[in-house]
Design an enzyme around this catalytic site. Structure first.
Site, PDB file in Angstrom:
ATOM      1  N   GLY A  48      -2.637  -2.137  -4.956  1.00 14.94           N
ATOM      2  CA  GLY A  48      -2.338  -2.095  -6.462  1.00 14.94           C
ATOM      3  C   GLY A  48      -1.143  -1.383  -6.695  1.00 14.94           C
ATOM      4  N   VAL A  49      -0.584  -0.465  -5.797  1.00 10.18           N
ATOM      5  CA  VAL A  49       0.796   0.059  -6.076  1.00 10.18           C
ATOM      6  C   VAL A  49       1.785  -1.124  -5.699  1.00 10.18           C
ATOM      7  CG1 VAL A  49       0.179   2.277  -5.401  1.00 10.18           C
ATOM      8  CG2 VAL A  49       0.809   0.785  -3.614  1.00 10.18           C
ATOM      9  N   GLU A 103       4.851  -2.546  -8.478  1.00 14.98           N
ATOM     10  CA  GLU A 103       5.895  -2.615  -7.911  1.00 14.98           C
ATOM     11  C   GLU A 103       6.530  -3.688  -8.112  1.00 14.98           C
ATOM     12  OE1 GLU A 103       9.821  -1.599  -6.588  1.00 14.98           O
ATOM     13  OE2 GLU A 103       8.274  -0.251  -7.034  1.00 14.98           O
ATOM     14  N   ILE A 114      -6.151  -7.602   1.217  1.00 12.05           N
ATOM     15  CA  ILE A 114      -6.245  -7.244  -0.214  1.00 12.05           C
ATOM     16  C   ILE A 114      -4.685  -6.586  -0.566  1.00 12.05           C
ATOM     17  CG2 ILE A 114      -7.076  -6.282  -2.506  1.00 12.05           C
ATOM     18  CD1 ILE A 114      -9.848  -6.033  -1.051  1.00 12.05           C
ATOM     19  N   HIS A 147      -4.316  -3.108   5.181  1.00 13.16           N
ATOM     20  CA  HIS A 147      -4.987  -2.982   3.833  1.00 13.16           C
ATOM     21  C   HIS A 147      -5.631  -4.148   3.600  1.00 13.16           C
ATOM     22  CE1 HIS A 147      -5.375  -2.234  -0.475  1.00 13.16           C
ATOM     23  NE2 HIS A 147      -5.588  -1.268  -0.052  1.00 13.16           N
TER      24      HIS A 147
END
Length: 152
Positions: free
Chosen positions: A64-65, A69, A61, A55
């Site tokens: 977002g998850v 978290e 990067i 990723h």
């Protein structure tokens, strides 16, 4: 402990509060803890984290998850300190993530501050406002609701 500021929770204290371990422990330190009020988690983002392999390999990067978290793990430490659950078998489950917005990329080399503020808490259900900040810039914000499960 309510209202009494605690300077910092290092990785050893964090691991006594939440069950997460590498590669899914996403915070390095929690500081400025004011039980039942707020705290700030610190995540040193490094290139060798597993999600950066895919990723994205040429432009890493932080997903977002994983930012969300990390915010939740910071909030769970705040709950553990607030309710004196250090050393107990605490699990915290997401109930909702509302109003989530991403404002800037988080990349290797960044130091992400996870600023969590209690909007409602004290029992089994807690609600937080969270902001992930890098170099003074807002990277992500969200309202997070979670449920506690103390299993011992």
């Amino acid at each position: 402990m309510t209202g009494e500021a605690i300077t910092e929770a290092d990785i050893h204290m964090i691991q006594r509060i939440i069950p997460h371990r590498y590669p899914f422990l996403l915070i390095d330190k929690v500081k400025d803890i004011v039980p039942s009020v707020s705290c700030t988690g610190i995540k040193n983002v490094t290139f060798n984290e597993p999600h950066f392999q895919g990723h994205f390999p040429q432009t890493p990067i932080m997903p977002g998850v994983t930012i969300i978290e990390a915010m939740a793990q910071t909030a769970a430490v705040l709950v553990g300190v607030s309710l004196d659950l250090i050393g107990r078998d605490l699990l915290v489950y997401f109930m909702s993530i509302d109003g989530c917005k991403f404002r800037r990329k988080v990349v290797p080399g960044d130091v992400m501050e996870l600023r969590m503020t209690v909007k409602r808490g004290g029992g089994k259900i807690w609600k937080f406002h969270g902001a992930a900040v890098v170099e003074g810039q807002l990277a992500c914000e969200a309202e997070v609701t979670a449920m506690l499960d103390v299993r011992d």
